[in-house]
Design a protein around this motif. Structure first.
Motif, short mmCIF file in Angstrom:
data_model
loop_
_atom_site.label_atom_id
_atom_site.label_comp_id
_atom_site.label_asym_id
_atom_site.label_seq_id
_atom_site.Cartn_x
_atom_site.Cartn_y
_atom_site.Cartn_z
N ASP A 102 0.88 -1.04 0.01
CA ASP A 102 0.14 0.07 0.03
C ASP A 102 0.81 0.69 0.03
O ASP A 102 1.62 1.62 1.29
CB ASP A 102 -0.57 0.20 0.83
N PHE A 103 1.56 1.79 -1.17
CA PHE A 103 2.55 2.38 -1.51
C PHE A 103 2.05 3.19 -2.35
O PHE A 103 1.93 3.15 -3.47
CB PHE A 103 3.71 1.36 -1.59
N THR A 104 2.92 4.74 -2.09
CA THR A 104 3.14 5.18 -3.94
C THR A 104 4.35 6.01 -3.66
O THR A 104 5.42 6.49 -3.24
CB THR A 104 2.15 6.55 -3.98
N MET A 105 4.77 6.06 -5.07
CA MET A 105 6.45 7.02 -5.27
C MET A 105 5.86 8.08 -6.38
O MET A 105 5.56 7.76 -7.45
CB MET A 105 7.37 6.00 -5.16
N ASN A 106 6.41 8.57 -6.51
CA ASN A 106 6.75 10.10 -7.14
C ASN A 106 8.38 10.25 -7.27
O ASN A 106 8.75 10.50 -6.43
CB ASN A 106 6.17 11.16 -7.08
N ILE A 107 9.18 10.39 -8.96
CA ILE A 107 9.79 11.01 -8.95
C ILE A 107 9.90 12.06 -9.59
O ILE A 107 9.72 12.50 -11.09
CB ILE A 107 10.62 9.77 -9.85
N GLY A 145 22.66 22.87 -9.32
CA GLY A 145 22.62 21.77 -9.70
C GLY A 145 21.11 20.56 -9.62
O GLY A 145 20.79 20.82 -9.01
N ASP A 146 20.51 20.52 -11.30
CA ASP A 146 19.11 19.78 -10.78
C ASP A 146 18.85 18.43 -9.50
O ASP A 146 20.16 17.80 -9.33
CB ASP A 146 18.74 19.02 -11.72
N ARG A 147 18.54 18.76 -9.10
CA ARG A 147 17.42 17.86 -8.02
C ARG A 147 16.60 16.61 -8.19
O ARG A 147 15.89 16.64 -8.96
CB ARG A 147 17.64 18.13 -6.56
N VAL A 148 17.28 15.42 -7.21
CA VAL A 148 16.02 14.33 -7.88
C VAL A 148 15.39 14.75 -6.81
O VAL A 148 16.03 14.66 -5.41
CB VAL A 148 17.23 12.72 -8.22
N LEU A 149 14.49 14.86 -6.61
CA LEU A 149 13.44 14.60 -5.29
C LEU A 149 12.17 13.17 -5.75
O LEU A 149 11.01 12.87 -6.48
CB LEU A 149 12.27 16.22 -5.41
N VAL A 150 12.35 12.42 -5.15
CA VAL A 150 11.73 11.02 -4.70
C VAL A 150 11.08 11.56 -4.16
O VAL A 150 11.16 11.54 -2.37
CB VAL A 150 12.55 9.94 -4.43
#
Length: 146
Positions: free
Chosen positions: A116-121, A129-134
């Motif tokens: 029961d999980f969601t993830m957005n990248i 410097g661009d960032r990875v947002l998880v």
């Protein structure tokens, strides 16, 4: 056909058609993260979603059928060697106990569900410097006594 063969066929068709995961997900009516996971063999799709993915990729019923099969979630390497995946492995190694401690402190004895999980990248632009947002959101599941 098995999940590994399905994955290769999907990746090849995606490349050949110049599609992004967001394009495939839009056709499926699902998130890019979940659609990608299913196409890589780690989740399954319902019939309507699987047929839409196969259609947008120009692949046949064999792909749609395999997308609908429940996966066996198996990792082939104990320690991943791909740099992106390895960094996640490293983050869990360094911060895993911290995450567990803070979850237990805030919620009690239990775990965060990966079912029961969601993830957005997302991409977060930054002048340094661009960032990875998880963003990860999982239901808390308390352990029970019996």
């Amino acid at each position: 056909m098995n999940k590994a063969e399905m994955k290769e066929a999907i990746l090849e068709a995606k490349f050949e058609k110049g599609l992004k995961w967001s394009d495939i997900a839009k056709a499926a009516g699902l998130s890019a993260e979940y659609t990608c996971s299913a196409c890589l063999g780690m989740n399954h799709l319902e019939k309507q979603n699987a047929e839409a993915v196969a259609e947008v990729l120009g692949l046949g019923n064999e792909i749609s059928t395999e997308l609908q099969r429940f996966p066996h979630k198996i990792w082939s390497q104990a320690i991943p060697t791909d740099p992106v995946i390895y960094r996640w492995y490293e983050m869990v190694g360094v911060y895993g106990e911290t995450i567990k401690e803070l979850i237990n402190e805030k919620f009690g004895d239990g775990i965060m569900s990966a079912i029961d999980f969601t993830m957005n990248i997302d991409k977060q632009e930054d002048p340094k410097g661009d960032r990875v947002l998880v963003t990860i959101s999982g239901k808390f599941l308390p352990y029970k006594s019996w």
